[in-house]
Design a protein around this motif. Sequence first.
Motif, PDB file in Angstrom:
ATOM      1  N   GLY A 140      30.574  42.617  34.576  1.00  0.00           N
ATOM      2  CA  GLY A 140      31.533  42.316  35.628  1.00  0.00           C
ATOM      3  C   GLY A 140      30.938  42.187  37.004  1.00  0.00           C
ATOM      4  O   GLY A 140      31.632  41.785  37.933  1.00  0.00           O
ATOM      5  N   GLY A 141      29.674  42.502  37.171  1.00  0.00           N
ATOM      6  CA  GLY A 141      29.014  42.322  38.461  1.00  0.00           C
ATOM      7  C   GLY A 141      28.468  40.909  38.631  1.00  0.00           C
ATOM      8  O   GLY A 141      27.873  40.601  39.646  1.00  0.00           O
ATOM      9  N   LEU A 197      30.646  35.791  25.290  1.00  0.00           N
ATOM     10  CA  LEU A 197      32.022  35.351  25.486  1.00  0.00           C
ATOM     11  C   LEU A 197      32.329  35.489  26.965  1.00  0.00           C
ATOM     12  O   LEU A 197      32.181  36.571  27.535  1.00  0.00           O
ATOM     13  CB  LEU A 197      32.981  36.199  24.642  1.00  0.00           C
ATOM     14  N   LEU A 198      32.724  34.402  27.599  1.00  0.00           N
ATOM     15  CA  LEU A 198      33.036  34.438  29.026  1.00  0.00           C
ATOM     16  C   LEU A 198      34.447  34.977  29.231  1.00  0.00           C
ATOM     17  O   LEU A 198      35.366  34.625  28.483  1.00  0.00           O
ATOM     18  CB  LEU A 198      32.918  33.027  29.612  1.00  0.00           C
ATOM     19  N   GLY A 199      34.596  35.838  30.219  1.00  0.00           N
ATOM     20  CA  GLY A 199      35.913  36.371  30.565  1.00  0.00           C
ATOM     21  C   GLY A 199      36.268  35.989  31.977  1.00  0.00           C
ATOM     22  O   GLY A 199      35.389  35.772  32.818  1.00  0.00           O
ATOM     23  N   ASP A 200      37.552  35.897  32.264  1.00  0.00           N
ATOM     24  CA  ASP A 200      38.004  35.566  33.618  1.00  0.00           C
ATOM     25  C   ASP A 200      37.945  36.809  34.508  1.00  0.00           C
ATOM     26  O   ASP A 200      37.382  37.832  34.124  1.00  0.00           O
ATOM     27  CB  ASP A 200      39.395  34.929  33.600  1.00  0.00           C
ATOM     28  N   ALA A 260      31.153  34.579  38.457  1.00  0.00           N
ATOM     29  CA  ALA A 260      31.739  35.341  39.560  1.00  0.00           C
ATOM     30  C   ALA A 260      32.028  36.751  39.060  1.00  0.00           C
ATOM     31  O   ALA A 260      32.354  36.934  37.887  1.00  0.00           O
ATOM     32  CB  ALA A 260      33.027  34.685  40.049  1.00  0.00           C
ATOM     33  N   PRO A 261      31.912  37.743  39.921  1.00  0.00           N
ATOM     34  CA  PRO A 261      32.191  39.123  39.492  1.00  0.00           C
ATOM     35  C   PRO A 261      33.642  39.296  39.039  1.00  0.00           C
ATOM     36  O   PRO A 261      34.537  38.556  39.467  1.00  0.00           O
ATOM     37  CB  PRO A 261      31.929  39.954  40.745  1.00  0.00           C
ATOM     38  N   ALA A 262      33.863  40.263  38.184  1.00  0.00           N
ATOM     39  CA  ALA A 262      35.219  40.622  37.774  1.00  0.00           C
ATOM     40  C   ALA A 262      36.049  40.883  39.022  1.00  0.00           C
ATOM     41  O   ALA A 262      35.552  41.403  40.014  1.00  0.00           O
ATOM     42  CB  ALA A 262      35.195  41.854  36.881  1.00  0.00           C
ATOM     43  N   GLY A 263      37.301  40.488  38.979  1.00  0.00           N
ATOM     44  CA  GLY A 263      38.195  40.671  40.117  1.00  0.00           C
ATOM     45  C   GLY A 263      38.170  39.503  41.079  1.00  0.00           C
ATOM     46  O   GLY A 263      39.012  39.429  41.971  1.00  0.00           O
ATOM     47  N   THR A 264      37.228  38.573  40.917  1.00  0.00           N
ATOM     48  CA  THR A 264      37.135  37.392  41.778  1.00  0.00           C
ATOM     49  C   THR A 264      37.837  36.249  41.081  1.00  0.00           C
ATOM     50  O   THR A 264      37.362  35.744  40.059  1.00  0.00           O
ATOM     51  CB  THR A 264      35.656  37.028  42.044  1.00  0.00           C
ATOM     52  N   ASN A 265      38.972  35.826  41.634  1.00  0.00           N
ATOM     53  CA  ASN A 265      39.810  34.825  40.987  1.00  0.00           C
ATOM     54  C   ASN A 265      39.584  33.447  41.604  1.00  0.00           C
ATOM     55  O   ASN A 265      40.321  33.023  42.484  1.00  0.00           O
ATOM     56  CB  ASN A 265      41.287  35.231  41.092  1.00  0.00           C
ATOM     57  N   PHE A 266      38.533  32.767  41.159  1.00  0.00           N
ATOM     58  CA  PHE A 266      38.257  31.391  41.560  1.00  0.00           C
ATOM     59  C   PHE A 266      38.375  30.512  40.322  1.00  0.00           C
ATOM     60  O   PHE A 266      37.968  30.925  39.226  1.00  0.00           O
ATOM     61  CB  PHE A 266      36.845  31.243  42.138  1.00  0.00           C
ATOM     62  N   PRO A 267      38.888  29.282  40.470  1.00  0.00           N
ATOM     63  CA  PRO A 267      38.973  28.383  39.312  1.00  0.00           C
ATOM     64  C   PRO A 267      37.594  28.139  38.704  1.00  0.00           C
ATOM     65  O   PRO A 267      36.590  28.087  39.410  1.00  0.00           O
ATOM     66  CB  PRO A 267      39.542  27.089  39.895  1.00  0.00           C
ATOM     67  N   ASN A 268      37.578  27.962  37.407  1.00  0.00           N
ATOM     68  CA  ASN A 268      36.371  27.594  36.654  1.00  0.00           C
ATOM     69  C   ASN A 268      35.224  28.580  36.828  1.00  0.00           C
ATOM     70  O   ASN A 268      34.058  28.196  36.843  1.00  0.00           O
ATOM     71  CB  ASN A 268      35.922  26.181  37.018  1.00  0.00           C
ATOM     72  N   THR A 269      35.546  29.855  36.950  1.00  0.00           N
ATOM     73  CA  THR A 269      34.525  30.893  37.004  1.00  0.00           C
ATOM     74  C   THR A 269      34.873  32.007  36.020  1.00  0.00           C
ATOM     75  O   THR A 269      36.013  32.108  35.553  1.00  0.00           O
ATOM     76  CB  THR A 269      34.376  31.529  38.407  1.00  0.00           C
ATOM     77  N   GLY A 270      33.888  32.822  35.749  1.00  0.00           N
ATOM     78  CA  GLY A 270      34.089  33.967  34.882  1.00  0.00           C
ATOM     79  C   GLY A 270      32.837  34.821  34.890  1.00  0.00           C
ATOM     80  O   GLY A 270      31.914  34.576  35.664  1.00  0.00           O
ATOM     81  N   HIS A 271      32.825  35.817  34.050  1.00  0.00           N
ATOM     82  CA  HIS A 271      31.643  36.668  33.918  1.00  0.00           C
ATOM     83  C   HIS A 271      31.384  36.919  32.435  1.00  0.00           C
ATOM     84  O   HIS A 271      32.264  36.758  31.594  1.00  0.00           O
ATOM     85  CB  HIS A 271      31.798  37.974  34.711  1.00  0.00           C
ATOM     86  N   HIS A 272      30.147  37.283  32.146  1.00  0.00           N
ATOM     87  CA  HIS A 272      29.680  37.390  30.768  1.00  0.00           C
ATOM     88  C   HIS A 272      30.104  38.694  30.091  1.00  0.00           C
ATOM     89  O   HIS A 272      30.207  39.739  30.725  1.00  0.00           O
ATOM     90  CB  HIS A 272      28.152  37.298  30.731  1.00  0.00           C
TER      91      HIS A 272
END
Length: 143
Positions: A100-101, A120-123, A62-74
């Motif tokens: 972040g896109g 490394l995955l980031g939230d 999911a893009p940065a700024g998108t707060n969904f459980p079990n998601t992140g961006h590279h």
Amino acid sequence: MSNRLKSISLLLVAFSAAVFAFAVERQPSPDGAKVYIISPADGAVVSETFTVRFGLKGMGVAPAGTNFPNTGHHHLLIDAESLPPLDTPMPMTESLKHFGGGQTEVELTLPKGEHTLQLLLGDYLHIPHEPAVVSKKITITVE
């Protein structure tokens, strides 16, 4: 000390405390979540410009700024000797690229020689999950 300087100092202390409190809130990663580099393979010889493809299992992108459980961006670490701090937002540097896109690949140009790559995955706030979802570090040679 002037009143203005005291005010600025107090603001800096308050900001530092807020950042510290913020820094410890890491999003959980599910059991078995895995991030990996699809290509190039570990030990590959590549041209100066090449594509890196990212893989993710057990979580969603999911893009940065998108707060969904079990998601992140590279985030791609290039020639990094160690991981960044895991309890604060990752900085954007020459050796730490943000996607972040929600991108799942990138075309890189690196100088000739040996290089390392690691994901490394980031939230949603660029903070690594708990536990961190990090790939094996691979080594490539650019010819």
